[in-house]
Design a protein around this motif. Sequence first.
Motif, PDB file in Angstrom:
ATOM      1  N   PHE A  93      -6.763 -10.095   9.097  1.00 30.80           N
ATOM      2  CA  PHE A  93      -7.832 -10.176  10.092  1.00 30.80           C
ATOM      3  C   PHE A  93      -7.528  -9.251  11.256  1.00 30.80           C
ATOM      4  O   PHE A  93      -6.391  -8.821  11.451  1.00 30.80           O
ATOM      5  CB  PHE A  93      -8.004 -11.638  10.555  1.00 30.80           C
ATOM      6  N   GLY A  94      -8.570  -8.939  12.016  1.00 31.60           N
ATOM      7  CA  GLY A  94      -8.413  -8.012  13.124  1.00 31.60           C
ATOM      8  C   GLY A  94      -8.344  -6.585  12.612  1.00 31.60           C
ATOM      9  O   GLY A  94      -8.746  -6.290  11.484  1.00 31.60           O
ATOM     10  N   ASN A  95      -7.830  -5.691  13.453  1.00 27.62           N
ATOM     11  CA  ASN A  95      -7.711  -4.282  13.061  1.00 27.62           C
ATOM     12  C   ASN A  95      -6.437  -4.082  12.257  1.00 27.62           C
ATOM     13  O   ASN A  95      -5.377  -4.593  12.620  1.00 27.62           O
ATOM     14  CB  ASN A  95      -7.677  -3.380  14.295  1.00 27.62           C
ATOM     15  N   PHE A  96      -6.541  -3.336  11.164  1.00 20.75           N
ATOM     16  CA  PHE A  96      -5.374  -2.994  10.356  1.00 20.75           C
ATOM     17  C   PHE A  96      -4.351  -2.292  11.229  1.00 20.75           C
ATOM     18  O   PHE A  96      -4.683  -1.377  11.999  1.00 20.75           O
ATOM     19  CB  PHE A  96      -5.802  -2.086   9.203  1.00 20.75           C
ATOM     20  N   ASN A  97      -3.098  -2.717  11.141  1.00 21.85           N
ATOM     21  CA  ASN A  97      -2.025  -2.084  11.910  1.00 21.85           C
ATOM     22  C   ASN A  97      -1.128  -1.329  10.944  1.00 21.85           C
ATOM     23  O   ASN A  97      -0.343  -1.945  10.204  1.00 21.85           O
ATOM     24  CB  ASN A  97      -1.230  -3.170  12.655  1.00 21.85           C
ATOM     25  N   PRO A  98      -1.223   0.009  10.915  1.00 22.49           N
ATOM     26  CA  PRO A  98      -0.460   0.792   9.937  1.00 22.49           C
ATOM     27  C   PRO A  98       1.058   0.706  10.134  1.00 22.49           C
ATOM     28  O   PRO A  98       1.812   1.028   9.219  1.00 22.49           O
ATOM     29  CB  PRO A  98      -0.949   2.225  10.144  1.00 22.49           C
ATOM     30  N   SER A  99       1.495   0.265  11.310  1.00 22.03           N
ATOM     31  CA  SER A  99       2.939   0.131  11.532  1.00 22.03           C
ATOM     32  C   SER A  99       3.479  -1.165  10.952  1.00 22.03           C
ATOM     33  O   SER A  99       4.536  -1.180  10.328  1.00 22.03           O
ATOM     34  CB  SER A  99       3.258   0.159  13.025  1.00 22.03           C
ATOM     35  N   SER A 100       2.750  -2.259  11.161  1.00 23.01           N
ATOM     36  CA  SER A 100       3.330  -3.556  10.792  1.00 23.01           C
ATOM     37  C   SER A 100       2.737  -4.177   9.527  1.00 23.01           C
ATOM     38  O   SER A 100       3.416  -4.922   8.836  1.00 23.01           O
ATOM     39  CB  SER A 100       3.177  -4.530  11.955  1.00 23.01           C
ATOM     40  N   ASP A 101       1.471  -3.883   9.202  1.00 23.66           N
ATOM     41  CA  ASP A 101       0.857  -4.570   8.062  1.00 23.66           C
ATOM     42  C   ASP A 101       1.423  -4.162   6.701  1.00 23.66           C
ATOM     43  O   ASP A 101       1.590  -5.013   5.828  1.00 23.66           O
ATOM     44  CB  ASP A 101      -0.667  -4.411   8.097  1.00 23.66           C
ATOM     45  N   PRO A 102       1.721  -2.869   6.458  1.00 23.26           N
ATOM     46  CA  PRO A 102       2.227  -2.486   5.128  1.00 23.26           C
ATOM     47  C   PRO A 102       3.505  -3.209   4.720  1.00 23.26           C
ATOM     48  O   PRO A 102       3.742  -3.430   3.529  1.00 23.26           O
ATOM     49  CB  PRO A 102       2.452  -0.972   5.254  1.00 23.26           C
ATOM     50  N   ALA A 103       4.327  -3.625   5.712  1.00 23.78           N
ATOM     51  CA  ALA A 103       5.568  -4.335   5.374  1.00 23.78           C
ATOM     52  C   ALA A 103       5.267  -5.660   4.676  1.00 23.78           C
ATOM     53  O   ALA A 103       6.112  -6.202   3.961  1.00 23.78           O
ATOM     54  CB  ALA A 103       6.378  -4.576   6.637  1.00 23.78           C
ATOM     55  N   ARG A 104       4.053  -6.180   4.874  1.00 21.18           N
ATOM     56  CA  ARG A 104       3.720  -7.473   4.279  1.00 21.18           C
ATOM     57  C   ARG A 104       2.867  -7.326   3.016  1.00 21.18           C
ATOM     58  O   ARG A 104       2.342  -8.302   2.494  1.00 21.18           O
ATOM     59  CB  ARG A 104       3.026  -8.364   5.314  1.00 21.18           C
ATOM     60  N   PHE A 105       2.709  -6.096   2.511  1.00 17.84           N
ATOM     61  CA  PHE A 105       1.940  -5.899   1.281  1.00 17.84           C
ATOM     62  C   PHE A 105       2.639  -6.576   0.111  1.00 17.84           C
ATOM     63  O   PHE A 105       3.867  -6.643   0.056  1.00 17.84           O
ATOM     64  CB  PHE A 105       1.802  -4.398   0.959  1.00 17.84           C
ATOM     65  N   ASN A 106       1.872  -7.064  -0.835  1.00 22.50           N
ATOM     66  CA  ASN A 106       2.408  -7.579  -2.100  1.00 22.50           C
ATOM     67  C   ASN A 106       2.430  -6.421  -3.087  1.00 22.50           C
ATOM     68  O   ASN A 106       1.388  -6.005  -3.585  1.00 22.50           O
ATOM     69  CB  ASN A 106       1.537  -8.724  -2.619  1.00 22.50           C
ATOM     70  N   TRP A 133      -9.564  -6.689   7.170  1.00 18.57           N
ATOM     71  CA  TRP A 133      -9.328  -5.498   6.364  1.00 18.57           C
ATOM     72  C   TRP A 133      -8.742  -5.888   5.010  1.00 18.57           C
ATOM     73  O   TRP A 133      -8.226  -6.997   4.832  1.00 18.57           O
ATOM     74  CB  TRP A 133      -8.341  -4.553   7.079  1.00 18.57           C
ATOM     75  N   ALA A 134      -8.864  -4.961   4.065  1.00 16.46           N
ATOM     76  CA  ALA A 134      -8.253  -5.153   2.752  1.00 16.46           C
ATOM     77  C   ALA A 134      -7.684  -3.814   2.315  1.00 16.46           C
ATOM     78  O   ALA A 134      -8.311  -2.772   2.519  1.00 16.46           O
ATOM     79  CB  ALA A 134      -9.287  -5.644   1.743  1.00 16.46           C
ATOM     80  N   ALA A 135      -6.483  -3.835   1.723  1.00 12.98           N
ATOM     81  CA  ALA A 135      -5.840  -2.603   1.264  1.00 12.98           C
ATOM     82  C   ALA A 135      -5.799  -2.602  -0.256  1.00 12.98           C
ATOM     83  O   ALA A 135      -5.361  -3.582  -0.863  1.00 12.98           O
ATOM     84  CB  ALA A 135      -4.421  -2.515   1.834  1.00 12.98           C
ATOM     85  N   ILE A 136      -6.260  -1.497  -0.858  1.00 14.09           N
ATOM     86  CA  ILE A 136      -6.269  -1.386  -2.323  1.00 14.09           C
ATOM     87  C   ILE A 136      -5.498  -0.145  -2.753  1.00 14.09           C
ATOM     88  O   ILE A 136      -5.403   0.826  -1.990  1.00 14.09           O
ATOM     89  CB  ILE A 136      -7.711  -1.342  -2.880  1.00 14.09           C
ATOM     90  N   ARG A 137      -4.920  -0.194  -3.937  1.00 14.09           N
ATOM     91  CA  ARG A 137      -4.215   0.977  -4.490  1.00 14.09           C
ATOM     92  C   ARG A 137      -4.622   1.199  -5.942  1.00 14.09           C
ATOM     93  O   ARG A 137      -4.788   0.235  -6.702  1.00 14.09           O
ATOM     94  CB  ARG A 137      -2.691   0.743  -4.443  1.00 14.09           C
TER      95      ARG A 137
END
Lengths: 63, 262
Positions: free
Chosen positions: B216-229, B246-250
Amino acid sequence: MTIVIGEWWNRDIISVLQQALFSGAAPNISDALTINGQPGDLLKCSKQGSLILTGLLNQWLRV
Amino acid sequence: MVGPGQTTDVLITADQKPGRYYMAARAYASAQNAPFDNTTTTAILEYKSATSQPILPQLPAYNDTNTVTTFSNQIKSPGKVDVPTKIDESLLFVVGFGFFNCSPGPRCQGPNNTRFGASMNNVSFVLPSTVSLLQAYTNKVPNIYTTDFPPTPPVKFDYTGNVPRGLWQPVRGTKLYNLKFGDNVQIVLQDTSIFSTEDHPVHLHGYHFYVVGQGFGNFNPSSDPARFNLIDPPQRNTIDVPVGGWAAIRFVADNPGKLSLI
């Protein structure tokens, strides 16, 4: 068998779309949600039928 | 919760007391001040020869985002999967409503003299009327599309905060973004609060992708990727971007074509 969750409009669906495109407003909301085309017991207009569960699919109206 | 365009396969074991059981569904409505169909649809799962009256289940409130989040976070791949880790294309697509100003009248019935639209990175897609995108590419038809779809939002702003009205009107265009065959692609889809935050279904043609993170909120490129599954994320072809989030897809770009992300 597939279960499709959808929406029913008591109106020609193409006219719902055309009205939204013409007016620039959001499309009219549906009159009932449906499972495999039927609203179910809470609305007085469903057909009887049988049901086996294997998958769920949500349809959408794309404007 | 299943979002528009999503499919979920379910297995059930018929191990309950033989009888007739309701399945029921109603809307998850996350936008503010937006009318929605508030009916509940039902069907009956019944054991052979059962005659009992089914009992209506208790459903979450229409705007119960917590339940949606808890449910979505449980969905994973059955085992470890091969998620791209060395990313070649890291894209941020801001998605949400857009409004085109117009003169008052019957063709201007959106809020405050506008026409409703939607945009990704401030571009409202215009479908070509003469040829398809693939025809234009293959037959080298000029002036059908450009390849300057922005990889990140052209104007950075507080996407889920109070967005100034000056940013509410997108530009219309037929803009494409080129990927190289074999690229490892990551796309972060970011909702905005333009008009209202809302959960947005987004479908990618031609691919399945891994949903490596949501928030939720704005994606934080510094801290959010560390919590990716990156171990067992779920695989989808349609994601419901969380309301105000936000949602991140690969995925690996290994299916050539002119493929819509809609």
